[in-house]
Design an enzyme around this catalytic site. Sequence first.
Site, PDB file in Angstrom:
ATOM      1  N   ALA A  86       8.277   1.555   1.646  1.00  0.00           N
ATOM      2  CA  ALA A  86       8.175   1.911   3.783  1.00  0.00           C
ATOM      3  C   ALA A  86       8.697   3.429   4.016  1.00  0.00           C
ATOM      4  CB  ALA A  86       9.869   1.159   4.407  1.00  0.00           C
TER       5      ALA A  86
ATOM      6  N   LYS B  25      14.511   7.335   1.635  1.00  0.00           N
ATOM      7  CA  LYS B  25      13.669   6.896   2.990  1.00  0.00           C
ATOM      8  C   LYS B  25      14.438   5.778   3.550  1.00  0.00           C
ATOM      9  CE  LYS B  25       8.900   6.985   1.766  1.00  0.00           C
ATOM     10  NZ  LYS B  25       8.404   6.618   1.082  1.00  0.00           N
TER      11      LYS B  25
ATOM     12  N   GLU C 187      -1.253  -5.441   6.037  1.00  0.00           N
ATOM     13  CA  GLU C 187       0.561  -4.748   5.297  1.00  0.00           C
ATOM     14  C   GLU C 187       1.901  -6.549   6.206  1.00  0.00           C
ATOM     15  OE1 GLU C 187       1.400  -0.740   3.314  1.00  0.00           O
ATOM     16  OE2 GLU C 187       1.572  -1.216   5.164  1.00  0.00           O
TER      17      GLU C 187
ATOM     18  N   SER D 184       2.191   4.867  -2.273  1.00  0.00           N
ATOM     19  CA  SER D 184       2.416   5.551  -3.549  1.00  0.00           C
ATOM     20  C   SER D 184       3.357   5.086  -4.258  1.00  0.00           C
ATOM     21  CB  SER D 184       3.082   7.377  -3.373  1.00  0.00           C
ATOM     22  OG  SER D 184       3.696   7.261  -2.725  1.00  0.00           O
ATOM     23  N   THR D 185       4.399   3.977  -3.645  1.00  0.00           N
ATOM     24  CA  THR D 185       5.367   3.121  -4.489  1.00  0.00           C
ATOM     25  C   THR D 185       5.040   2.039  -4.801  1.00  0.00           C
ATOM     26  OG1 THR D 185       6.776   4.647  -2.712  1.00  0.00           O
ATOM     27  CG2 THR D 185       7.709   2.553  -3.672  1.00  0.00           C
TER      28      THR D 185
ATOM     29  N   THR E 284       0.871  -1.426  -0.180  1.00  0.00           N
ATOM     30  CA  THR E 284      -0.293  -0.027  -0.099  1.00  0.00           C
ATOM     31  C   THR E 284       0.848   1.628  -0.039  1.00  0.00           C
ATOM     32  OG1 THR E 284      -2.278  -0.885   1.025  1.00  0.00           O
ATOM     33  CG2 THR E 284      -1.672   1.564   1.276  1.00  0.00           C
TER      34      THR E 284
HETATM   35  C1  5RP Z   1       1.330   2.039   4.103  1.00  0.00           C
HETATM   36  C2  5RP Z   1       2.856   1.856   4.331  1.00  0.00           C
HETATM   37  C3  5RP Z   1       3.280   2.694   3.206  1.00  0.00           C
HETATM   38  O1  5RP Z   1       4.339   1.726   2.409  1.00  0.00           O
HETATM   39  C4  5RP Z   1       5.036   3.755   3.497  1.00  0.00           C
HETATM   40  O2  5RP Z   1       3.367   4.768   3.904  1.00  0.00           O
HETATM   41  C5  5RP Z   1       5.405   4.598   2.404  1.00  0.00           C
HETATM   42  O3  5RP Z   1       4.138   4.880   1.106  1.00  0.00           O
HETATM   43  P1  5RP Z   1       4.578   6.191   0.313  1.00  0.00           P
HETATM   44  O4  5RP Z   1       5.315   4.733  -0.644  1.00  0.00           O
HETATM   45  O5  5RP Z   1       3.447   6.368  -0.342  1.00  0.00           O
HETATM   46  O6  5RP Z   1       5.868   6.605   0.441  1.00  0.00           O
HETATM   47  O7  5RP Z   1       3.575   1.413   5.414  1.00  0.00           O
HETATM   48  O8  5RP Z   1       0.892   2.121   5.438  1.00  0.00           O
END
Ligand code: 5RP
Length: 238
Positions: free
Chosen positions: A86, A124, A106, A30-31, A28
């Site tokens: 993450a 990250k 997750e 954006s990535t 879940t």
């Molecule tokens: C969702 C998560 C996502 O993987 C984490 O927040 C990273 O999100 P993004 O890819 O949007 O930076 O743990 O519960």
Amino acid sequence: MMSDELKRKAAERALGLVGPGMRIGLGTGSTAAHFVRALGAEIRARRLDVIGVPTSEATHRLAVECGVPLTTLDETPELDLTVDGADEVDRELRLIKGGGGALLREKIVAAASARMVVIADRTKLVDRLGAFPLPVEVVAFGHPATRLKLERALARLGLNGHVDLRGGEGAPTRTDSGNLIYDCRLGAIPEPERLAGMLAEIPGVVEHGLFIGMCAEAILADTDKIDILTAEQVRGSG
Ligand code: 5RP
């Protein structure tokens, strides 16, 4: 290169790990959304025979839109691969997750997978976990009492950051499982394993966003390269 481009680059690299017949956990955020879109395109282009388990309602909707065939852990309790984003990754492949509120599903999906791979832009990667607020999912029943226990557990570890109910007292955010999230603003987490153990013992805590010993590989995209961190490298350097 913009951060979103880097996320896409990491997601596209992860596509190389997908093979015919695979059962795949779909993360879940954006990535992870880039990965789901790329997987959908690959399924269409190569008639790839894979099946996915989404880690949130949002990912479920996206996967349906992208034409990724879905199953559940009820039907398919063991998966080959999970690809997820993450909020933070350290050099021991310990993670903070749950910025998008999906940490519980997750973690269940990652734990059901033979291999969990994290995709992210290189920002990250951190020397020490904790600049990103650590999400802790709690049941709504008696949550102020759970919060007190949480604050006391953090204080025992010398962690005196703020603990904020996500969404605020007036309209707290509900997770896909109907729970609440406390975001713990700690600044730094010197002993993630110890903290994870303490959090797991608090009644009312459903799950926390520390993923330790779960991630096999991190694909970290930068403008000019992609760094791959693997559990083997971590073990080799330890
Ligand atoms: C969702 C998560 C996502 O993987 C984490 O927040 C990273 O999100 P993004 O890819 O949007 O930076 O743990 O519960």
